[in-house]
Structures are given as structure tokens and as C-alpha cells.
Design an enzyme around this catalytic site. Structure first.
Site, mmCIF file in Angstrom:
data_model
loop_
_atom_site.group_PDB
_atom_site.id
_atom_site.type_symbol
_atom_site.label_atom_id
_atom_site.label_comp_id
_atom_site.label_asym_id
_atom_site.label_seq_id
_atom_site.Cartn_x
_atom_site.Cartn_y
_atom_site.Cartn_z
ATOM 1 N N GLU A 1 -6.868 4.634 7.938
ATOM 2 C CA GLU A 1 -6.649 6.054 7.636
ATOM 3 C C GLU A 1 -7.880 6.668 6.984
ATOM 4 O O GLU A 1 -8.086 7.884 7.061
ATOM 5 C CB GLU A 1 -5.390 6.200 6.756
ATOM 6 C CG GLU A 1 -4.122 5.966 7.584
ATOM 7 C CD GLU A 1 -2.935 5.430 6.818
ATOM 8 O OE1 GLU A 1 -2.914 5.496 5.577
ATOM 9 O OE2 GLU A 1 -2.007 4.914 7.483
ATOM 10 N N SER B 1 3.691 -2.100 10.290
ATOM 11 C CA SER B 1 5.136 -2.186 10.535
ATOM 12 C C SER B 1 5.746 -3.531 10.152
ATOM 13 O O SER B 1 6.660 -4.026 10.821
ATOM 14 C CB SER B 1 5.461 -1.841 11.992
ATOM 15 O OG SER B 1 5.061 -0.504 12.281
ATOM 16 N N LYS C 1 0.055 4.226 -0.219
ATOM 17 C CA LYS C 1 -0.603 5.411 0.386
ATOM 18 C C LYS C 1 -0.366 6.628 -0.510
ATOM 19 O O LYS C 1 -0.357 6.482 -1.726
ATOM 20 C CB LYS C 1 -0.109 5.605 1.822
ATOM 21 C CG LYS C 1 -0.253 4.318 2.642
ATOM 22 C CD LYS C 1 -0.018 4.480 4.114
ATOM 23 C CE LYS C 1 -0.213 3.152 4.817
ATOM 24 N NZ LYS C 1 -0.080 3.231 6.266
ATOM 25 N N ASN D 1 0.875 -1.179 0.000
ATOM 26 C CA ASN D 1 0.000 0.000 0.000
ATOM 27 C C ASN D 1 0.909 1.226 0.000
ATOM 28 O O ASN D 1 1.498 1.558 1.021
ATOM 29 C CB ASN D 1 -0.887 -0.028 1.242
ATOM 30 C CG ASN D 1 -1.740 1.227 1.377
ATOM 31 O OD1 ASN D 1 -1.781 2.059 0.464
ATOM 32 N ND2 ASN D 1 -2.414 1.364 2.501
ATOM 33 N N HIS E 1 -9.488 1.108 4.946
ATOM 34 C CA HIS E 1 -8.224 1.314 5.661
ATOM 35 C C HIS E 1 -8.474 2.244 6.852
ATOM 36 O O HIS E 1 -9.282 3.156 6.768
ATOM 37 C CB HIS E 1 -7.177 1.920 4.714
ATOM 38 C CG HIS E 1 -5.810 1.880 5.300
ATOM 39 N ND1 HIS E 1 -5.384 2.782 6.234
ATOM 40 C CD2 HIS E 1 -4.772 1.020 5.100
ATOM 41 C CE1 HIS E 1 -4.133 2.489 6.596
ATOM 42 N NE2 HIS E 1 -3.745 1.420 5.917
ATOM 43 N N GLY F 1 2.850 2.354 10.734
ATOM 44 C CA GLY F 1 3.829 3.424 10.575
ATOM 45 C C GLY F 1 4.574 3.778 11.851
ATOM 46 O O GLY F 1 5.263 4.796 11.909
ATOM 47 N N GLU G 1 -5.086 -4.788 10.658
ATOM 48 C CA GLU G 1 -4.067 -3.757 10.837
ATOM 49 C C GLU G 1 -4.354 -2.985 12.122
ATOM 50 O O GLU G 1 -5.196 -2.065 12.123
ATOM 51 C CB GLU G 1 -4.088 -2.771 9.661
ATOM 52 C CG GLU G 1 -3.825 -3.412 8.319
ATOM 53 C CD GLU G 1 -3.270 -2.402 7.308
ATOM 54 O OE1 GLU G 1 -2.162 -2.627 6.833
ATOM 55 O OE2 GLU G 1 -3.939 -1.390 7.037
HETATM 56 P P1 13P Z 1 3.208 0.401 7.573
HETATM 57 O O1 13P Z 1 3.685 -0.897 6.974
HETATM 58 O O2 13P Z 1 3.925 1.597 7.049
HETATM 59 O O3 13P Z 1 3.144 0.324 9.079
HETATM 60 O O4 13P Z 1 1.678 0.612 7.073
HETATM 61 C C1 13P Z 1 0.783 -0.442 7.202
HETATM 62 C C2 13P Z 1 -0.434 -0.099 6.448
HETATM 63 O O5 13P Z 1 -1.207 0.780 6.846
HETATM 64 C C3 13P Z 1 -0.713 -0.814 5.196
HETATM 65 O O6 13P Z 1 -2.000 -0.589 4.735
#
Ligand code: 13P
Length: 249
Positions: A99, A212, A13, A11, A97, A173, A167
Site C-alpha cells: 500500500e 487474507s 493499517k 497490521n 508494504h 483484503g 504479500e
Molecule cells: P488482509 O489480511 O486484510 O488481507 O491484509 C494483509 C496485509 O496487507 C497485511 O499487511
């Protein structure tokens, strides 16, 4: 029933200009040179979907979107319909997601409607669920996550290809990850919820872990019983890091 192939999806983002397509090409070259056990997909920002799909056509790497609108078309400035992603060459889409749940107030009901739109367009949904730190510390992780699974996965998914990504919001992150026992516990709860909802089909739906994931922890996480792949953020932006994770599947 044979277990489905794991899925490792990146992803990106809101990261990546045209120059970043070289990383996608490097990933596809590595996948084709030595086909991995897992299916591999990259979900770039919407502006790169068509160019990435062109660049990766005929390779072993699929392309996905990061979101879509539930409606098929209309006066929704700035939004993208599922059929537009498919038209651009995507075969998958990430939905729900955290976010988007947090930043745009997306509810389980809305996400379920987006999943239906994705299916109508022929896209394979990757539906995300996960608890916040406050919910975990309050002992509500399993209730929150299984509630999201029930609410975000419409009955229309019966018999269709899709995956669920667990997640934990606090692991995204941050460099933090749950313990292996915590991951396994949540994945088992998701599995039994999927089987309640979809019967035997629910037994074969890949449950990805995200938050992560990096080359140094991929093998132990991907080796857990109910972990059927990974949804990777930061570590999917560089071919070497991402391939280090793909190799662990
Ligand atoms: P990270 O791998 O950067 O922690 O992000 C995970 C994520 O949100 C994937 O959709």
C-alpha cells in the site's frame, strides 16, 4: 541450526481509535494466559503506538510501527522517524508494504534506506514484497518478488533480526489467497535469495505470508515448509480472530 520462532504480526493499517486498545489488551491477556509457539506483535496506526506500548508493557505482545522515514530528523511534515517509533515503545516496523509502494511510489531503494534507519534505531524490520495480479498473470511473480527482496534488503541486515513478508497484492483484503503450492513456490524462491544475500543467516530469517489470512486458513498456510509466520490485516482487528490465527502457528 534451530528454526526461529514464527512471528504472527497484526497490521492494523489506518484503523483504530483509543477504544480499540481493549482488543490489544485482550490479545495480550490471551497470549500471557497460554503462551503460543509464535512471537506475537501488533502494528497499530502511529497515533496509538505509545499508548499500545504502555498498555502491553510486560506482556508477551510486541508493538510495531507501519512505516518510518529514512532520515533521522528534519523538515518532513507529517512523517515519523524510526527513533520516534522506538521512543514511543515500538520494537518493530513494517516497511515496504504494497500500500506504500503503490500509494506513495516507494521504491526498493527507498525501502532499503528505511530499513537502515530502522536498524540504527534498534527496530526489527518486517520488509514486505509481493506481486500484482498483472505481474502474476504475466508469469513474472518470482522475478518481481526476488527482485524486491534483493533491492529492499540492504547488506546492513547481515546478522540482524528481521523478517520478510510475502504479500501478493491481489490477495490483500480481497478474501483471495494463492494456492498452497503457489505460496510454497514463492517462499522457496525468497529463501534461496536470502541465502544468496546473507549466507547461513538467510536460512533462519522468518518469511511471513500475508494476504487474507484468517482462522480458517491459518493452519494450512502456517504449516507450509518455508512459512515462518503471518502478517495479518483485517483479521488482526478483533482479538478472537487474531488469536484464532496465533493458535494455528
Ligand atoms: P488482509 O489480511 O486484510 O488481507 O491484509 C494483509 C496485509 O496487507 C497485511 O499487511
Amino acid at each position: 541450526m534451530t528454526a526461529p520462532r514464527p512471528l504472527i504480526a497484526g497490521n492494523w493499517k489506518m484503523n483504530g481509535l483509543a477504544a480499540a486498545l481493549s482488543e490489544a489488551r485482550a490479545i495480550a491477556a490471551a497470549v500471557d494466559a497460554s503462551p503460543p509457539a509464535a512471537r506475537v506483535a501488533l502494528c497499530p496506526p502511529a497515533t496509538l503506538v505509545a499508548r499500545m506500548a504502555d498498555a502491553l508493557a510486560g506482556t508477551g505482545v510486541a508493538v510495531g510501527g507501519q512505516d518510518c522515514r529514512a532520515e533521522a530528523s528534519g523538515a518532513f511534515t507529517g512523517d515519523i522517524a524510526a527513533a520516534m517509533l522506538a521512543d514511543a515503545g515500538a520494537t518493530m516496523v513494517i516497511l515496504g508494504h504494497s500500500e506504500r509502494r503503490a500509494g506513495y511510489g516507494e521504491t526498493d531503494l527507498l525501502i532499503a534506506a528505511k530499513v537502515e534507519a530502522a536498524l540504527t534505531a534498534g527496530l526489527e524490520p518486517i520488509v514486505c514484497v509481493g506481486e500484482t495480479l498483472e505481474e502474476r498473470e504475466g508469469g513474472r511473480t518470482l522475478a518481481v518478488v526476488t527482485g524486491q527482496v534483493r533491492g529492499s534488503l540492504p547488506a546492513a541486515l547481515a546478522g540482524k533480526a528481521f523478517s520478510v513478508a510475502y504479500e501478493p497484492v491481489w490477495a490483500i483484503g480481497t478474501g483471495l489467497t494463492p494456492t498452497l503450492e503457489q505460496i510454497e513456490q514463492v517462499h522457496l524462491a525468497i529463501r534461496s535469495t536470502l541465502m544468496q544475500q546473507f549466507g547461513e543467516h538467510g536460512a533462519g530469517v522468518p518469511i511471513l505470508y500475508g494476504g487474507s489470512v484468517k482462522p480458517s486458513n491459518a493452519v494450512e498456510i502456517l504449516g507450509l515448509k518455508e512459512v515462518g509466520g503471518a502478517l495479518v490485516g483485517g483479521a488482526s482487528l478483533k482479538a478472537a480472530d487474531f488469536m484464532g490465527i496465533v493458535a494455528g502457528a
